[in-house]
Design a protein around this motif. Structure first.
Motif, PDB file in Angstrom:
ATOM      1  N   ALA A 196       0.141  -1.049   0.366  1.00  0.00           N
ATOM      2  CA  ALA A 196      -0.315   0.357  -0.013  1.00  0.00           C
ATOM      3  C   ALA A 196       0.778   1.016  -0.440  1.00  0.00           C
ATOM      4  CB  ALA A 196      -1.143   0.274   1.203  1.00  0.00           C
ATOM      5  N   LEU A 197       1.579   1.225   0.684  1.00  0.00           N
ATOM      6  CA  LEU A 197       3.590   2.548   0.902  1.00  0.00           C
ATOM      7  C   LEU A 197       3.841   2.792  -0.672  1.00  0.00           C
ATOM      8  CD1 LEU A 197       4.204   1.782   4.310  1.00  0.00           C
ATOM      9  CD2 LEU A 197       2.419   3.641   3.694  1.00  0.00           C
ATOM     10  N   SER A 198       3.784   1.472  -1.465  1.00  0.00           N
ATOM     11  CA  SER A 198       4.806   1.503  -2.242  1.00  0.00           C
ATOM     12  C   SER A 198       3.637   2.225  -3.452  1.00  0.00           C
ATOM     13  CB  SER A 198       4.790   0.019  -2.832  1.00  0.00           C
ATOM     14  OG  SER A 198       3.610  -0.348  -3.230  1.00  0.00           O
ATOM     15  N   LYS A 199       2.463   2.740  -3.700  1.00  0.00           N
ATOM     16  CA  LYS A 199       1.075   3.416  -4.378  1.00  0.00           C
ATOM     17  C   LYS A 199       0.915   5.063  -3.724  1.00  0.00           C
ATOM     18  CE  LYS A 199      -1.422  -1.602  -5.049  1.00  0.00           C
ATOM     19  NZ  LYS A 199      -2.392  -1.474  -5.064  1.00  0.00           N
ATOM     20  N   SER A 200       1.365   4.803  -2.600  1.00  0.00           N
ATOM     21  CA  SER A 200       1.266   6.697  -1.363  1.00  0.00           C
ATOM     22  C   SER A 200       2.114   7.728  -3.135  1.00  0.00           C
ATOM     23  CB  SER A 200       1.021   5.980  -0.677  1.00  0.00           C
ATOM     24  OG  SER A 200       0.916   7.967   0.039  1.00  0.00           O
ATOM     25  N   VAL A 201       2.103   8.137  -2.820  1.00  0.00           N
ATOM     26  CA  VAL A 201       3.612   9.665  -3.741  1.00  0.00           C
ATOM     27  C   VAL A 201       3.846   9.683  -1.978  1.00  0.00           C
ATOM     28  CG1 VAL A 201       2.725  11.928  -3.870  1.00  0.00           C
ATOM     29  CG2 VAL A 201       1.133  10.285  -5.241  1.00  0.00           C
ATOM     30  N   MET A 202       2.782  10.114  -0.939  1.00  0.00           N
ATOM     31  CA  MET A 202       3.694  10.227   0.331  1.00  0.00           C
ATOM     32  C   MET A 202       4.291   9.357   1.292  1.00  0.00           C
ATOM     33  SD  MET A 202       2.662  14.206   0.225  1.00  0.00           S
ATOM     34  CE  MET A 202       3.169  14.178   1.881  1.00  0.00           C
ATOM     35  N   ALA A 203       4.393   7.990   0.728  1.00  0.00           N
ATOM     36  CA  ALA A 203       4.856   6.930   0.954  1.00  0.00           C
ATOM     37  C   ALA A 203       4.821   6.857   2.657  1.00  0.00           C
ATOM     38  CB  ALA A 203       6.569   7.437   1.508  1.00  0.00           C
ATOM     39  N   ARG A 204       3.391   7.125   3.116  1.00  0.00           N
ATOM     40  CA  ARG A 204       3.702   6.790   4.884  1.00  0.00           C
ATOM     41  C   ARG A 204       1.597   7.087   5.265  1.00  0.00           C
ATOM     42  NH1 ARG A 204       1.924  11.942   6.731  1.00  0.00           N
ATOM     43  NH2 ARG A 204       3.064  14.072   5.397  1.00  0.00           N
ATOM     44  N   GLU A 205       1.028   6.739   6.258  1.00  0.00           N
ATOM     45  CA  GLU A 205       0.539   6.502   6.266  1.00  0.00           C
ATOM     46  C   GLU A 205      -0.263   8.290   6.750  1.00  0.00           C
ATOM     47  OE1 GLU A 205      -1.360   3.870   9.383  1.00  0.00           O
ATOM     48  OE2 GLU A 205       0.384   3.830   9.649  1.00  0.00           O
ATOM     49  N   GLY A 206      -1.115   9.221   6.199  1.00  0.00           N
ATOM     50  CA  GLY A 206      -2.038  10.407   6.648  1.00  0.00           C
ATOM     51  C   GLY A 206      -2.181  10.361   7.643  1.00  0.00           C
ATOM     52  N   GLY A 207      -2.256   9.968   9.289  1.00  0.00           N
ATOM     53  CA  GLY A 207      -2.751   9.903  10.263  1.00  0.00           C
ATOM     54  C   GLY A 207      -3.917  10.488  10.152  1.00  0.00           C
ATOM     55  N   VAL A 208      -4.780   9.920  11.710  1.00  0.00           N
ATOM     56  CA  VAL A 208      -6.253  10.439  11.934  1.00  0.00           C
ATOM     57  C   VAL A 208      -6.275  11.752  12.222  1.00  0.00           C
ATOM     58  CG1 VAL A 208      -7.973  10.629  13.067  1.00  0.00           C
ATOM     59  CG2 VAL A 208      -6.923   8.543  12.779  1.00  0.00           C
ATOM     60  N   GLN A 209      -5.430  12.606  12.667  1.00  0.00           N
ATOM     61  CA  GLN A 209      -5.133  14.059  12.498  1.00  0.00           C
ATOM     62  C   GLN A 209      -5.608  14.808  10.852  1.00  0.00           C
ATOM     63  OE1 GLN A 209      -4.788  16.424  15.290  1.00  0.00           O
ATOM     64  NE2 GLN A 209      -5.215  14.083  16.594  1.00  0.00           N
ATOM     65  N   GLU A 210      -4.960  14.158   9.626  1.00  0.00           N
ATOM     66  CA  GLU A 210      -5.123  15.163   9.432  1.00  0.00           C
ATOM     67  C   GLU A 210      -6.576  14.838   8.378  1.00  0.00           C
ATOM     68  OE1 GLU A 210      -3.177  16.387   7.076  1.00  0.00           O
ATOM     69  OE2 GLU A 210      -1.840  16.211   7.713  1.00  0.00           O
ATOM     70  N   ILE A 211      -7.354  14.045   8.667  1.00  0.00           N
ATOM     71  CA  ILE A 211      -8.434  13.847   8.696  1.00  0.00           C
ATOM     72  C   ILE A 211      -9.380  14.812  10.093  1.00  0.00           C
ATOM     73  CG2 ILE A 211     -10.475  12.971   8.724  1.00  0.00           C
ATOM     74  CD1 ILE A 211      -9.215  12.091   6.638  1.00  0.00           C
ATOM     75  N   LEU A 212      -9.259  15.459  10.539  1.00  0.00           N
ATOM     76  CA  LEU A 212      -9.836  16.288  11.963  1.00  0.00           C
ATOM     77  C   LEU A 212      -9.351  17.297  11.819  1.00  0.00           C
ATOM     78  CD1 LEU A 212      -8.211  14.763  14.782  1.00  0.00           C
ATOM     79  CD2 LEU A 212     -10.391  13.796  13.494  1.00  0.00           C
ATOM     80  N   ARG A 213      -8.502  17.301  10.905  1.00  0.00           N
ATOM     81  CA  ARG A 213      -8.048  19.142  10.993  1.00  0.00           C
ATOM     82  C   ARG A 213      -8.937  19.432   9.168  1.00  0.00           C
ATOM     83  NH1 ARG A 213      -2.439  18.577  13.227  1.00  0.00           N
ATOM     84  NH2 ARG A 213      -1.249  17.056  10.432  1.00  0.00           N
ATOM     85  N   ALA A 214      -9.410  18.909   8.519  1.00  0.00           N
ATOM     86  CA  ALA A 214      -9.731  19.418   7.531  1.00  0.00           C
ATOM     87  C   ALA A 214     -11.170  19.304   7.764  1.00  0.00           C
ATOM     88  CB  ALA A 214      -9.673  18.001   6.023  1.00  0.00           C
ATOM     89  N   ILE A 215     -11.494  18.229   8.535  1.00  0.00           N
ATOM     90  CA  ILE A 215     -13.463  18.766   9.232  1.00  0.00           C
ATOM     91  C   ILE A 215     -13.460  19.744   9.952  1.00  0.00           C
ATOM     92  CG2 ILE A 215     -15.155  17.565  10.511  1.00  0.00           C
ATOM     93  CD1 ILE A 215     -14.394  14.836   9.812  1.00  0.00           C
ATOM     94  N   HIS A 216     -12.722  20.426  10.358  1.00  0.00           N
ATOM     95  CA  HIS A 216     -12.774  21.282  11.143  1.00  0.00           C
ATOM     96  C   HIS A 216     -12.311  22.262  11.245  1.00  0.00           C
ATOM     97  CE1 HIS A 216     -13.531  20.057  14.914  1.00  0.00           C
ATOM     98  NE2 HIS A 216     -12.612  19.287  15.379  1.00  0.00           N
TER      99      HIS A 216
END
Length: 225
Positions: A196-216
């Motif tokens: 999965a990470l090999s397909k990711s441009v950022m090569a890492r998990e985004g993390g829950v905080q990314e979603i929380l920041r976007a929602i707020h």
């Protein structure tokens, strides 16, 4: 903080649980739905969350949820459609329709129903502009060879957002967040993670905080829709 609650679907674990905890910590009154009972829900209750067990595959349970929320509250600050399921496409032809129906129920049919039924409560929000936020998926734009039904339902959810944004403006803003890899599941193997990470441009998990920041960010915006 407004007394008008935020309705979050799927608060039992992962992003939904983190979002509910974060909103409670920020002073929101949280209404949460869950399909399966998890120990973590005790903490949400202790923090004051209003919780409803509701399986989106059973319309009567959804109707009971709508009736309960409408009877108890006169307005809503937001609806955040987080509830999700990730079923692979069946190799059994007899199960194909069941898979797509389940995916459409949880990602499209029930959110559609909730948006319509609870529209009066959103429009009645007294302290500014209310919000609807759908958490969709990056595959809505790319498709998926192994999760065709899932990807199609998320694409339909994206279109739902466009329609409701036009219908509910200017009193309610409607947006979607379509993340790629955010967090792995506990049962994911190392081989799966590496693939999965090999397909990711950022090569890492985004993390829950990314979603929380976007929602707020969306909750604070009174123009983006």
């Amino acid at each position: 903080m407004s007394k008008s609650p935020v309705l979050i679907t799927g608060v039992g674990r992962r992003i939904g649980l983190a979002l509910a905890l974060d909103c409670l910590a920020k002073g929101y009154h949280v209404i949460g739905t869950y399909r399966t009972s998890y120990p973590e829900l005790v903490k949400l209750k202790d923090m004051g969350a209003e919780l409803y067990q509701c399986d989106f595959q059973y319309p009567e349970q959804v109707s009971q949820l709508i009736d309960a929320v409408s009877a108890k509250h006169t307005s809503l600050r937001a609806i955040i459609h987080n509830a999700s399921d990730w079923l692979p496409d069946s190799k059994n032809r007899e199960d194909d329709l069941s898979t797509i129906q389940q995916m459409m129920n949880v990602h499209v049919n029930i959110p559609y129903h909730l948006n319509l039924a609870l529209e009066p409560l959103l429009r009645a929000y007294p302290d500014g502009i209310a919000d609807i936020i759908h958490i969709t998926d990056y595959v809505a734009a790319t498709g998926s060879k192994k999760h065709i039904a899932y990807a199609a339902s998320k694409a339909a959810a994206e279109n739902l957002v466009l329609s409701y944004a036009a219908k509910l403006a200017p009193e309610v803003t409607v947006n979607s967040i379509a993340p790629a890899l955010i967090i792995f599941n506990a049962q994911d193997t190392q081989a799966y993670k590496e693939k999965a990470l090999s397909k990711s441009v950022m090569a890492r998990e985004g993390g829950v905080q990314e979603i929380l920041r976007a929602i707020h960010y969306l909750l604070q915006s009174e123009y983006m829709t």
